[in-house]
Write a protein that holds these residues in place. Structure first.
Motif, short mmCIF file in Angstrom:
data_model
loop_
_atom_site.label_atom_id
_atom_site.label_comp_id
_atom_site.label_asym_id
_atom_site.label_seq_id
_atom_site.Cartn_x
_atom_site.Cartn_y
_atom_site.Cartn_z
N GLN A 26 0.73 -1.20 0.06
CA GLN A 26 -0.04 -0.09 -0.08
C GLN A 26 0.96 1.22 -0.13
O GLN A 26 0.61 2.33 -0.51
N ASP A 27 1.82 1.29 0.54
CA ASP A 27 2.89 2.25 0.49
C ASP A 27 3.39 2.63 -0.63
O ASP A 27 3.50 3.56 -1.26
N ILE A 28 3.93 1.65 -1.30
CA ILE A 28 4.58 1.69 -2.87
C ILE A 28 3.47 2.08 -3.85
O ILE A 28 3.91 3.00 -4.40
N LEU A 29 2.21 1.69 -3.64
CA LEU A 29 1.25 1.91 -4.71
C LEU A 29 0.40 3.30 -3.99
O LEU A 29 -0.28 3.71 -4.68
N ASP A 30 0.62 3.55 -2.93
CA ASP A 30 0.12 4.96 -2.29
C ASP A 30 -1.38 4.83 -2.39
O ASP A 30 -2.04 5.64 -2.91
N ASP A 31 -1.89 3.53 -2.18
CA ASP A 31 -3.26 3.29 -1.93
C ASP A 31 -3.80 2.23 -0.70
O ASP A 31 -3.16 1.26 -0.78
N THR A 32 -4.39 3.20 0.10
CA THR A 32 -4.56 2.33 1.23
C THR A 32 -6.28 1.77 1.34
O THR A 32 -6.60 1.36 2.27
N SER A 33 -6.72 1.77 0.43
CA SER A 33 -8.05 1.17 0.17
C SER A 33 -8.03 -0.68 0.00
O SER A 33 -6.72 -0.90 -0.24
N LYS A 34 -8.81 -1.18 0.27
CA LYS A 34 -8.88 -2.83 0.19
C LYS A 34 -8.64 -3.07 -1.32
O LYS A 34 -8.09 -4.35 -1.14
N ASP A 35 -8.69 -2.38 -2.24
CA ASP A 35 -8.46 -2.84 -3.41
C ASP A 35 -7.24 -2.33 -4.28
O ASP A 35 -7.08 -2.41 -5.14
N TYR A 36 -6.13 -2.34 -3.15
CA TYR A 36 -4.87 -1.85 -3.48
C TYR A 36 -4.23 -2.54 -4.79
O TYR A 36 -3.81 -1.93 -5.51
N LEU A 37 -4.39 -3.94 -4.73
CA LEU A 37 -3.74 -4.70 -5.74
C LEU A 37 -4.77 -4.70 -6.86
O LEU A 37 -4.37 -4.49 -8.15
N ALA A 38 -6.12 -4.83 -6.67
CA ALA A 38 -6.89 -5.04 -7.83
C ALA A 38 -6.89 -3.74 -8.80
O ALA A 38 -7.09 -3.62 -9.91
N ASN A 39 -6.55 -2.65 -8.11
CA ASN A 39 -6.66 -1.28 -8.82
C ASN A 39 -5.61 -1.26 -9.80
O ASN A 39 -5.86 -0.15 -10.65
N VAL A 40 -4.57 -1.74 -9.47
CA VAL A 40 -3.29 -1.64 -10.59
C VAL A 40 -3.13 -2.99 -11.39
O VAL A 40 -2.34 -3.17 -12.28
N ALA A 41 -3.97 -3.92 -11.30
CA ALA A 41 -3.83 -5.38 -11.97
C ALA A 41 -3.84 -5.29 -13.58
O ALA A 41 -3.24 -6.35 -14.09
N THR A 42 -4.65 -4.26 -14.09
CA THR A 42 -4.75 -4.38 -15.51
C THR A 42 -3.75 -3.16 -16.04
O THR A 42 -3.89 -2.80 -17.14
N TRP A 43 -3.16 -2.38 -14.98
CA TRP A 43 -2.28 -1.39 -15.75
C TRP A 43 -1.63 -1.65 -16.72
O TRP A 43 -1.09 -0.97 -17.73
N ALA A 44 -0.88 -2.78 -16.45
CA ALA A 44 0.24 -3.36 -17.57
C ALA A 44 -0.38 -3.38 -19.01
O ALA A 44 0.24 -3.30 -20.09
N ASP A 45 -1.67 -3.66 -19.13
CA ASP A 45 -2.33 -4.01 -20.63
C ASP A 45 -2.68 -2.55 -21.11
O ASP A 45 -2.77 -2.53 -22.17
N SER A 46 -2.79 -1.38 -20.25
CA SER A 46 -2.91 0.26 -21.16
C SER A 46 -1.34 0.39 -21.46
O SER A 46 -1.37 1.07 -22.23
N TYR A 47 -0.72 0.39 -20.33
CA TYR A 47 0.69 0.80 -20.48
C TYR A 47 1.14 0.26 -21.55
O TYR A 47 2.03 0.84 -22.24
N ARG A 48 1.15 -0.99 -22.18
CA ARG A 48 1.83 -1.54 -23.27
C ARG A 48 1.24 -0.79 -24.47
O ARG A 48 2.01 -0.93 -25.48
N TYR A 49 0.54 -0.03 -24.48
CA TYR A 49 -0.13 0.75 -25.73
C TYR A 49 0.41 2.15 -25.79
O TYR A 49 0.01 2.83 -26.89
N THR A 50 1.04 2.45 -24.76
CA THR A 50 1.49 4.01 -24.77
C THR A 50 3.23 3.82 -25.37
O THR A 50 3.81 2.76 -25.39
N SER A 51 3.53 4.86 -25.66
CA SER A 51 4.80 4.99 -26.42
C SER A 51 5.91 4.61 -25.44
O SER A 51 6.90 3.98 -25.47
N ALA A 52 5.76 5.22 -24.27
CA ALA A 52 6.47 4.92 -23.00
C ALA A 52 6.70 3.33 -22.68
O ALA A 52 7.43 3.05 -22.18
#
Ligand code: DCM
Ligand code: DCM
Ligand code: DCM
Ligand code: ZN
Ligand code: ZN
Length: 268
Positions: A26-52
């Protein structure tokens, strides 16, 4: 997996992690909600479509050049082309998330990648090269045009659960947690994490890739690929594979918890 699969893996992991691991993440992700892992679980699928994030596209899979259904196997030197594959990615981000010299953003990204890739590596077609992991095998699912890979990623999980919202993922996670604690997975969960070693991440991830790849021969295409081309997958094919989809999601979530526990313990 699609969003439902990745978020379910994340909720299962959130259930099993130690409190110290939860605080660390939660500290690394800056998210103290109970969904702290679910909230970032699909990020990599959006990130791969960005130029960065374009560089990370090959990190979602390993193209095993085996010969299903006659022979299933994964070979790191043969299959992890240029060191760009999910096995190498898990090793890379397991190191980076523990770094004291990288920026907060890079450590945050490393944890997001770990949450995602420990899910993808359990999808059998993410551990297979044939027809781009089944992307080039056209099928229909309940009348809709799709392909074999996408059916495994999304159509089959969504058919089983009836949606793909965060609350659907939490519900599926709760079902699978019961199976892990006292149901059909109770006796096998120890085998899912045997030999797990964050300091030999490549070996651990190769074992997971090999485990998932074996299902390509036994469950995904046991009678070969020809009969799948242009086939309707619902309900007969679906009925034959859906238990394996659930098993692999449960496995990914349980492993992710133990993997994060080991990293957080070493970081402490
Ligand atoms: N996807 C999804 N749910 C759908 C349809 C598509 O989540 N109903 C997307 C999310 C990802 C892709 O499927 O972009 C799966 O990608 P991957 O297997 O690399 O995680
Ligand atoms: N990167 C990574 N893993 C590495 C090296 C780099 O994920 N082992 C990522 C971090 C940046 C991008 O690649 O988002 C570019 O990194 P760099 O600026 O270090 O080349
Ligand atoms: N994929 C895979 N193996 C490949 C190519 C792609 O497992 N050799 C996965 C990544 C995504 C999905 O298939 O989950 C669709 O990929 P893309 O969006 O790159 O077509
Ligand atoms: Zn996929
Ligand atoms: Zn992915």
């Amino acid at each position: 997996w699609g969003s439902l699969g990745h978020e379910t893996v994340a909720y299962i992991a959130s259930h099993y992690v130690e409190t110290a691991t939860k605080n660390w993440a939660q500290d690394i992700l800056d998210d103290t909600s109970k969904d702290y892992l679910a909230n970032v679980a699909t990020w990599a699928d959006s990130y791969r479509y960005t130029s960065a994030g374009k560089f990370s596209a090959p990190y979602h899979f390993i193209d095993a050049q085996d010969d299903p259904p006659n022979s299933c196997n994964v070979d790191y030197d043969r299959d992890c082309t240029g060191g760009k594959c999910v096995v190498a990615a898990i090793a890379n981000y397991t190191t980076r998330v523990q770094s004291n010299s990288l920026s907060d953003t890079q450590v945050n990204y490393a944890l997001r990648f770990i949450v995602h890739f420990l899910g993808d590596i359990t999808q059998p077609l993410h551990d297979e090269s044939y027809d781009l992991g089944g992307n080039d095998i056209d099928v229909t699912f309940n009348g809709d045009d799709t392909n074999l890979h996408a059916s495994w990623d999304t159509s089959i999980p969504e058919q089983l659960i009836g949606g793909y919202s965060l609350s659907d993922a939490q519900d599926w996670a709760n079902d699978l947690i019961k199976e892990i604690d006292s149901g059909s997975y109770e006796s096998q969960k120890a085998s899912w994490v045997s030999g797990l070693d964050i300091n030999d991440a490549k070996d651990s991830a190769m074992a997971w890739a090999t485990d998932a790849n074996a299902f390509v021969c036994s469950v995904v295409a046991p009678n070969g690929w020809d009969g799948l081309e242009n086939a309707e997958l619902y309900p007969d094919y679906y009925n034959g594979v859906v238990d394996t989809v659930s098993l692999q999601i449960a496995k990914g979530g349980y492993r992710l918890a133990k993997w994060l526990d080991a990293i957080a313990a070493q970081a402490a």
